[in-house]
Design an enzyme around this catalytic site. Structure first.
Site, short mmCIF file in Angstrom:
data_model
loop_
_atom_site.label_atom_id
_atom_site.label_comp_id
_atom_site.label_asym_id
_atom_site.label_seq_id
_atom_site.Cartn_x
_atom_site.Cartn_y
_atom_site.Cartn_z
N ASN A 205 0.86 -1.18 0.00
CA ASN A 205 0.00 0.00 0.00
C ASN A 205 0.90 1.23 0.00
O ASN A 205 1.50 1.56 1.01
CB ASN A 205 -0.89 -0.03 1.26
N LYS B 223 -0.03 4.22 -0.25
CA LYS B 223 -0.73 5.38 0.35
C LYS B 223 -0.57 6.60 -0.57
O LYS B 223 -0.53 6.44 -1.78
CB LYS B 223 -0.20 5.64 1.76
N HIS C 278 -9.48 0.84 5.17
CA HIS C 278 -8.19 1.03 5.86
C HIS C 278 -8.43 1.98 7.05
O HIS C 278 -9.24 2.90 6.97
CB HIS C 278 -7.17 1.63 4.89
N GLU D 18 -6.84 4.37 8.11
CA GLU D 18 -6.64 5.80 7.81
C GLU D 18 -7.88 6.39 7.13
O GLU D 18 -8.22 7.55 7.34
CB GLU D 18 -5.37 5.97 6.95
N GLU E 92 -5.24 -5.31 10.65
CA GLU E 92 -4.26 -4.24 10.81
C GLU E 92 -4.52 -3.50 12.12
O GLU E 92 -5.35 -2.59 12.17
CB GLU E 92 -4.37 -3.25 9.65
N GLY F 96 2.68 1.90 10.78
CA GLY F 96 3.67 2.97 10.66
C GLY F 96 4.40 3.30 11.94
O GLY F 96 5.08 4.33 12.02
N SER G 165 3.55 -2.56 10.28
CA SER G 165 5.01 -2.59 10.51
C SER G 165 5.66 -3.91 10.12
O SER G 165 6.61 -4.36 10.76
CB SER G 165 5.32 -2.23 11.98
C1 PEP Z 1 -0.71 -0.01 6.18
O1 PEP Z 1 -0.88 1.20 6.15
O2 PEP Z 1 -1.56 -0.75 5.66
C2 PEP Z 1 0.46 -0.52 6.85
C3 PEP Z 1 0.46 -1.78 7.21
O3 PEP Z 1 1.50 0.35 7.05
P1 PEP Z 1 2.96 0.00 7.64
O4 PEP Z 1 3.42 -1.28 6.99
O5 PEP Z 1 3.82 1.17 7.24
O6 PEP Z 1 2.82 -0.16 9.11
#
Ligand code: PEP
Length: 247
Positions: free
Chosen positions: A8, A10, A92, A94, A162, A168, A207
């Site tokens: 992703n 983003k 997601h 976000e 998630e 992040g 992460s």
């Molecule tokens: C995400 O935004 O779906 C995500 C898993 O981000 P990150 O891997 O940077 O934690």
């Protein structure tokens, strides 16, 4: 079941970033897992051209629930499909946080995605406060029930766990915590869509990086990953693809 490594990007990436995509497909021409990048919508068509003839799939990061109409700034599932996407990330955290998306809206988008021939990747996950309060499974169960369309098939749905606090941040749940949630999701999904649940890919996201990918992929019911930051660099995402291919 073919495991899935999904990246992703983003709100990152201009055409210059497609060099990473080209490097990825060059280094991993025939991975044992499915490999997917979800760039910004502006790049999907160019990414599809750059990835032509390769095994890399493309996805969107959101779509509208309607097929067309007066929705300034939005994009329909059919438009994503036309640009070259096969998947779309929905719900997601976000989007849920920044745009107040509800489970019902995510479900409507998932139905639109399926109608357009896209596979929705439906995201669920608890906040840190919810985990600390012992509400993780209740929160995730409600999100799953509310967001997944009835009648979803194994081939027509992906679910991503998630934890919001792991996105992040460099922090991840313990392996037993991931195992607990994924087993719960599989079971809950079976109540919702029946035997098809056994074949739905359950991704872990939050992460994931080259250094922790292999141990996460060894957790039962983890069928791949949704990767944010580490998907921006071909070397890092390629290492995650390699770990999943070896799992
Ligand atoms: C995400 O935004 O779906 C995500 C898993 O981000 P990150 O891997 O940077 O934690």
């Amino acid at each position: 079941m073919r495991k899935l490594a999904a990246g992703n990007w983003k709100m990152n990436g201009t055409p210059a970033a497609l060099a990473e995509l080209t490097a990825l497909v060059t280094a991993h021409p025939d991975p044992a897992c499915e490999m997917l990048i979800c760039p910004p919508a502006t790049l999907i068509a160019q990414a599809a051209w750059a990835a032509r003839g390769s095994r890399l799939g493309l996805g969107g990061q959101d779509c509208h629930a309607s097929a067309s109409g007066a929705h300034t700034g939005d994009i329909s599932a059919a438009m994503l499909k036309d640009a070259g996407a096969a998947y779309v990330i929905l719900g997601h955290s976000e989007r849920r946080a920044d745009h107040g998306e509800t489970d019902a809206q995510v479900q409507a988008k998932a139905l639109a995605a399926q109608a357009a021939g896209l596979v929705p990747i439906v995201c669920v996950g608890e906040t840190e406060a919810q985990r600390d309060a012992g509400q993780t499974l209740a929160v995730i169960g409600a999100q799953l029930d509310g967001s997944v369309p009835e009648g979803a098939t194994a081939a027509g749905l992906v679910v991503a766990y998630e934890p919001v606090w792991a996105i992040g941040t460099g922090r991840t749940p313990t392996l037993p915590q991931i195992a607990e949630v994924h087993a719960f999701l599989r079971n809950r999904l079976a109540h919702r869509i029946g035997p098809e649940a056994a074949g739905v890919r359950l991704l872990y996201g939050g992460s994931v990086k080259p250094s922790n990918a292999a141990e996460i992929f060894a957790v039962p019911d983890v069928d791949g990953a949704l990767v944010g930051g580490a998907s921006l660099k071909a070397a890092d995402f390629g290492a995650i693809v390699a770990a999943l291919s070896a799992a």
